[in-house]
Design a protein around this motif. Structure first.
Motif, PDB file in Angstrom:
ATOM      1  N   ASP A 136       0.839  -1.201   0.000  1.00  0.00           N
ATOM      2  CA  ASP A 136       0.000   0.000   0.000  1.00  0.00           C
ATOM      3  C   ASP A 136       0.878   1.256   0.000  1.00  0.00           C
ATOM      4  O   ASP A 136       0.497   2.301   0.503  1.00  0.00           O
ATOM      5  CB  ASP A 136      -0.899  -0.051   1.251  1.00  0.00           C
ATOM      6  N   HIS A 315       6.564   2.888   6.889  1.00  0.00           N
ATOM      7  CA  HIS A 315       6.765   1.699   7.709  1.00  0.00           C
ATOM      8  C   HIS A 315       8.220   1.270   7.564  1.00  0.00           C
ATOM      9  O   HIS A 315       8.504   0.126   7.309  1.00  0.00           O
ATOM     10  CB  HIS A 315       5.861   0.568   7.229  1.00  0.00           C
ATOM     11  N   ARG A 340       5.407  -4.092   6.618  1.00  0.00           N
ATOM     12  CA  ARG A 340       3.988  -3.761   6.750  1.00  0.00           C
ATOM     13  C   ARG A 340       3.169  -5.006   6.431  1.00  0.00           C
ATOM     14  O   ARG A 340       3.311  -5.600   5.368  1.00  0.00           O
ATOM     15  CB  ARG A 340       3.612  -2.662   5.746  1.00  0.00           C
ATOM     16  N   ASN A 380       4.463  -3.489  11.667  1.00  0.00           N
ATOM     17  CA  ASN A 380       3.117  -2.925  11.589  1.00  0.00           C
ATOM     18  C   ASN A 380       2.106  -3.971  11.113  1.00  0.00           C
ATOM     19  O   ASN A 380       2.313  -4.622  10.078  1.00  0.00           O
ATOM     20  CB  ASN A 380       3.132  -1.759  10.592  1.00  0.00           C
ATOM     21  N   GLU A 381       1.043  -4.133  11.868  1.00  0.00           N
ATOM     22  CA  GLU A 381      -0.076  -5.001  11.490  1.00  0.00           C
ATOM     23  C   GLU A 381       0.372  -6.360  10.978  1.00  0.00           C
ATOM     24  O   GLU A 381      -0.156  -6.865   9.984  1.00  0.00           O
ATOM     25  CB  GLU A 381      -0.948  -4.318  10.427  1.00  0.00           C
ATOM     26  N   TYR A 441     -13.501   2.134   7.184  1.00  0.00           N
ATOM     27  CA  TYR A 441     -13.672   0.754   6.717  1.00  0.00           C
ATOM     28  C   TYR A 441     -14.891   0.088   7.362  1.00  0.00           C
ATOM     29  O   TYR A 441     -15.487  -0.808   6.788  1.00  0.00           O
ATOM     30  CB  TYR A 441     -12.425  -0.082   7.008  1.00  0.00           C
ATOM     31  N   GLU A 471      -2.902   4.796  13.980  1.00  0.00           N
ATOM     32  CA  GLU A 471      -3.475   5.175  12.681  1.00  0.00           C
ATOM     33  C   GLU A 471      -4.972   5.384  12.824  1.00  0.00           C
ATOM     34  O   GLU A 471      -5.642   4.580  13.484  1.00  0.00           O
ATOM     35  CB  GLU A 471      -3.265   4.069  11.616  1.00  0.00           C
ATOM     36  N   ASN A 540      -2.907   5.824  -2.268  1.00  0.00           N
ATOM     37  CA  ASN A 540      -3.586   5.811  -0.979  1.00  0.00           C
ATOM     38  C   ASN A 540      -3.887   7.281  -0.697  1.00  0.00           C
ATOM     39  O   ASN A 540      -2.984   8.084  -0.443  1.00  0.00           O
ATOM     40  CB  ASN A 540      -2.698   5.197   0.111  1.00  0.00           C
ATOM     41  N   LYS A 542      -5.393   8.936   1.655  1.00  0.00           N
ATOM     42  CA  LYS A 542      -5.767   9.393   2.996  1.00  0.00           C
ATOM     43  C   LYS A 542      -4.888  10.544   3.482  1.00  0.00           C
ATOM     44  O   LYS A 542      -4.963  10.934   4.644  1.00  0.00           O
ATOM     45  CB  LYS A 542      -5.727   8.231   3.983  1.00  0.00           C
TER      46      LYS A 542
HETATM   47  C1  ADA Z   1      -3.170   0.021   7.544  1.00  0.00           C
HETATM   48  C2  ADA Z   1      -1.681   0.134   7.255  1.00  0.00           C
HETATM   49  C3  ADA Z   1      -1.330   1.316   6.388  1.00  0.00           C
HETATM   50  C4  ADA Z   1      -2.388   1.618   5.349  1.00  0.00           C
HETATM   51  C5  ADA Z   1      -3.736   1.818   6.015  1.00  0.00           C
HETATM   52  C6  ADA Z   1      -4.882   2.087   5.044  1.00  0.00           C
HETATM   53  O1  ADA Z   1      -3.553   0.261   8.784  1.00  0.00           O
HETATM   54  O2  ADA Z   1      -0.911   0.136   8.411  1.00  0.00           O
HETATM   55  O3  ADA Z   1      -0.102   1.068   5.780  1.00  0.00           O
HETATM   56  O4  ADA Z   1      -2.449   0.564   4.448  1.00  0.00           O
HETATM   57  O5  ADA Z   1      -4.074   0.657   6.723  1.00  0.00           O
HETATM   58  O6  ADA Z   1      -4.825   3.091   4.356  1.00  0.00           O
HETATM   59  O7  ADA Z   1      -5.805   1.284   4.984  1.00  0.00           O
END
Ligand code: ADA
Length: 567
Positions: A136, A315, A340, A380-381, A441, A471, A540, A542
């Motif tokens: 991502d 990450h 990640r 991470n995750e 989500y 996050e 992405n 966001k």
């Molecule tokens: C996760 C992840 C991020 C990114 C985010 C998202 O939590 O750690 O790298 O992928 O989600 O935008 O959904």
């Protein structure tokens, strides 16, 4: 002045900056080309240069370097993405995997005169690459950070670890100076260290062809502690002297601060701090991950203007110059080792542990002296809810915990019952950090998510630890406005951040937040996750600013929300 950092790292050792235009040639195998038909800037990502925008493969780079006298050549590569093979005058001299950590090579007794330096960079997906995978965010290709050339004596200073602490009304420090002897003889050297008007020295014998750590202990009278409000920094200079005189030096920049976790709070120099942070990927619409210093400076100022005081380097480890700027601006950093979303098959792949631990070692060694880094993070995750995953977490935390001067954590998303087994690793970290995406989500509110986190902390005996929301956020496409305030509109993203930030700020046990995310980032086209299918514009989205740093409505909404909390 050398340009390796934002301050001079040497007064004695000679360092040459090799950045500039190098010859360039895409290739099909690990064989150096005879002819180069193109050129490219170092550092850069080849994706940002026509016609290589979608190129995933191998490419060779060539430049001439000059040895002003015969001696030991030390080459420093701050980052090659993701694998670099290095050749001097056609001979292979070393290899490094991972885009996000620096490395150096020493070639002894190189003749005076001109030499050819060549690098093959490889950003292909393959079984051999367990950390750089379709993701991502984007794995760019090329020599993406700066390159330096040095002339070093047989005995030289490799690096310094400076560890300050406060006790009985004074600041103390141990400086661990790592010295290398390349020669075939035992050498006698004197090591002198100076900082803030204090000087200490030690005489040592260093055996042939070994590395030795020299400890220098300091007590200081007058020191200004490093903090967000007053990020005071000091230079520490180590000088190496032999019977022939002064031979080598290395200058580091340090800050005096104590980081603790007590009664559910994070304390810096005994004072509780609340982290108002943001996740920042190294990515830019014009530069890819090879972000120039001017843009790093602009990023820091955009982040400061938000009212934020913290950054998570999601990450992977960041460019040292960016960390230097964080030191100068008093911005708290959670620096994360590279990975990640590791699931069990990836975490248990025979190469995963080796590659991830190596990056972590390199991160700790190279970034140890940044006062801004108050938290080390990893994995991470990843599969922190599976036994096999927990074994990997254990190994990572055993290494992170060797640094007693910082806190450590990982961003978990495995606290939700509907994801199967719940998190098994909360006990390994000093802070509990959770990623959550309320109002994006899923339909769960902030409160519902936090209840699940708290329950898992109680079940695992970790209640009372400080909680960080590592996050939260939602997508917003720059300049897409909608009166219905639908998902992907700037309006929806702004509303989400306003609401979620307010709700998180109202939680007493949360000691910090990291919004997802600072800027929009390019994502991988390939891979089983089919990222582009859920990421409009193949980004992405966001970011509170877009990939060119144009602020969205979310930027101003977050600024407003952050201003509500003053501690
Ligand atoms: C996760 C992840 C991020 C990114 C985010 C998202 O939590 O750690 O790298 O992928 O989600 O935008 O959904």
């Amino acid at each position: 002045m050398s340009t390796e950092r934002v301050f001079s790292t040497h007064k004695i050792r000679k360092q040459v900056d090799l950045d500039g235009i190098w010859e360039f040639q895409t290739i099909e195998d690990y064989i150096l080309p005879r002819d180069y038909h193109d050129s490219i800037s170092v550092p850069s990502c080849w994706e940002m240069v026509m016609p290589y925008c979608r190129y995933r493969g191998l490419a060779a780079y060539r430049t001439d370097i000059c040895m002003e006298e015969t001696g030991n050549l030390r080459l420093i590569f701050k980052g090659i993405s993701h694998t670099g093979m290095i050749y001097l005058d056609g001979n292979y001299i070393g290899r490094h995997y991972n885009a996000y950590t620096p490395f150096s090579l020493v070639v002894p007794s190189v003749d005076k005169g001109m030499h050819q330096l060549e690098v093959i960079a490889d950003n292909r997906w393959s079984e051999e690459s367990r950390l750089h995978i379709p993701n991502d965010y984007y794995t760019y290709g090329g020599i993406t950070r700066s390159v330096y050339q040095e002339l070093v004596p047989d005995c030289f200073i490799e690096r310094i670890e400076f560890e300050p602490w406060f006790a009985d009304g004074s600041w103390f420090a141990q400086a661990r100076v790592i010295v290398k002897n390349l020669s075939g003889n035992t050498e006698q050297v004197r090591l002198e260290g100076s900082c803030a008007g204090r000087k200490e020295s030690a005489e040592i014998l260093i055996q042939a062809e070994v590395e030795k750590t020299v400890n220098l202990e300091f007590r200081f009278e007058e020191i200004s502690a490093w903090s967000h409000e007053n990020p005071a920094l000091y230079l520490f200079q180590a000088v190496l002297v032999t019977k022939e005189g002064v031979k080598d030096d290395l200058i580091e920049r340090v800050g005096f601060r104590m980081v603790e976790q007590h009664n559910g709070r994070i304390l810096i120099n005994g004072q509780p701090v609340y982290l108002k942070g943001i996740n920042r990927h190294e990515d830019h619409g014009s530069f890819g991950c090879a972000i120039p210093l001017s843009q790093m400076d602009a990023d820091i100022k955009l982040i400061e203007n938000l009212g934020a005081n913290a950054i998570r380097t999601c990450h992977y480890p960041n460019d040292e110059k960016f960390l230097d700027l964080c030191d100068e601006h008093g911005i708290f950093v959670w620096e994360e080792s590279h990975d990640r979303g590791g699931d069990v098959p990836r975490l248990t792949h025979p190469l995963f542990l080796e590659q991830s631990m190596k990056v972590m070692h390199e991160m700790l060694e190279n970034h140890y002296n940044h006062p801004a880094i108050i938290i080390w993070g990893c994995l991470n995750e990843a599969a922190s809810n599976e036994e096999e995953g927990a074994l990997v977490y254990q190994k990572h935390f055993a290494l992170l915990a060797t640094d007693k001067s910082r806190l450590n954590t990982f961003a978990s998303n495995k606290y939700m019952e509907d994801m199967g087994k719940s998190d098994l690793c909360l006990g390994m970290e000093s802070l509990c950090s959770f990623n959550m995406y309320p109002y994006w989500y899923g339909d769960d509110s902030v409160e519902e998510n936090l209840e699940k986190m708290r329950r898992r902390m109680r079940e695992t005996g970790n209640a009372g630890k400080p909680i960080i929301i590592s996050e939260y956020g939602g997508g917003g496409i720059y300049n897409f406005h909608d009166v219905m305030r639908v998902k992907w509109s700037e309006e929806y993203q702004a509303d989400l951040l306003t609401r979620a930030t307010k709700e998180i700020f109202a939680q007493d046990d949360v000691v910090g937040v990291f919004v997802w995310q600072f800027c929009d980032v390019r994502i991988s086209q390939e891979g089983p996750r089919r990222w582009p299918m859920t990421r409009p514009l193949s980004r992405n989205n966001k970011g509170v600013v877009d990939e060119y740093r144009r602020p969205k409505m979310a930027y101003y909404a977050l600024k407003e929300a952050f201003s509500e909390r003053r501690d």
